[in-house]
Scaffold this motif. Structure first.
Motif, short mmCIF file in Angstrom:
data_model
loop_
_atom_site.label_atom_id
_atom_site.label_comp_id
_atom_site.label_asym_id
_atom_site.label_seq_id
_atom_site.Cartn_x
_atom_site.Cartn_y
_atom_site.Cartn_z
N ILE A 22 0.84 -1.17 0.03
CA ILE A 22 -0.16 -0.01 0.04
C ILE A 22 0.94 1.37 -0.03
N ILE A 23 1.81 1.27 0.79
CA ILE A 23 2.90 2.45 0.85
C ILE A 23 3.61 2.54 -0.73
N GLY A 24 3.85 1.48 -1.26
CA GLY A 24 4.53 1.61 -2.48
C GLY A 24 3.63 2.08 -3.40
N ILE A 25 2.21 1.73 -3.59
CA ILE A 25 1.33 2.23 -4.44
C ILE A 25 1.19 3.87 -4.19
N LEU A 26 1.20 4.30 -2.97
CA LEU A 26 0.78 5.67 -2.76
C LEU A 26 2.05 6.29 -3.06
N ALA A 27 3.21 5.95 -3.07
CA ALA A 27 4.48 6.85 -3.22
C ALA A 27 4.46 6.73 -4.73
N GLY A 28 4.17 5.78 -5.47
CA GLY A 28 4.30 5.86 -6.74
C GLY A 28 3.18 6.84 -7.55
N MET A 29 2.05 6.97 -6.91
CA MET A 29 1.06 7.91 -7.27
C MET A 29 1.56 9.37 -7.10
N MET A 30 2.34 9.43 -5.89
CA MET A 30 2.70 10.93 -5.44
C MET A 30 3.86 11.38 -6.40
N MET A 31 4.66 10.26 -6.89
CA MET A 31 5.65 10.81 -7.70
C MET A 31 5.37 11.22 -9.23
N LEU A 32 4.12 10.48 -9.64
CA LEU A 32 3.48 10.89 -10.97
C LEU A 32 3.07 12.39 -10.90
#
Length: 160
Positions: A22-32
């Motif tokens: 879940i943290i990985g998914i949120l971090a990926g969205m934030m990077m975009l």
């Protein structure tokens, strides 16, 4: 037979993996989303620098009763460049210049490394409101209006 219930004292491996995913998914969205914000900020900085150069050229005219002549690369020291740069808070980085094409004065950012594809799209969206041109403006460009669509060179009219 009696079973003893034991109290758990930590997280299971599955619980930890789910949290990490879940943290990985949120971090990926934030990077975009932060990449788009960075492009918009860079485009806004380029337009602000062009406006500052435009203001400096106008102040130069007010003090000297003449416009800067020729093409002036503002990061390269010289007599006339120094006269224009004294009106700027900070000397522009490589790529900023003033052009004088047949009496039409333009402030430009030429072949700058900052203009990535994302920045180009943000500059194109700002072109009509900021008055951005694809190449050094001439008197013919004044009647057609801003025409920046894409590219690593962007200009703004200082004097028509």
């Amino acid at each position: 037979m009696m079973k003893k219930l034991r109290k758990s004292k930590g997280f299971t491996l599955v619980e930890l993996l789910i949290v990490i995913i879940i943290i990985g998914i949120l971090a990926g969205m934030m990077m975009l989303s932060s990449g788009a914000a960075t492009d918009k900020a860079e485009a806004t900085k380029i337009v602000a620098d062009l406006r500052n150069i435009k203001a400096a050229a106008i102040m130069y005219y007010a003090d000297n009763n003449s416009w800067p002549s020729g093409d002036l690369v503002l990061s390269t020291p010289g007599a006339e460049v120094d006269k224009v740069n004294k009106y700027l808070d900070t000397i522009p980085t490589v790529g900023y210049k003033l052009t004088n094409t047949s009496g039409t004065i333009g402030a430009g950012y030429v072949a700058g490394p900052k203009i990535t594809a994302g920045v180009q799209s943000k500059l194109a969206a700002m072109a009509s409101t900021a008055g951005l041109y694809q190449a050094a403006p001439t008197s013919g460009d004044v009647s057609t209006g801003p025409n920046y669509t894409t590219g690593t060179t962007v200009y703004m009219i200082v004097k028509k």
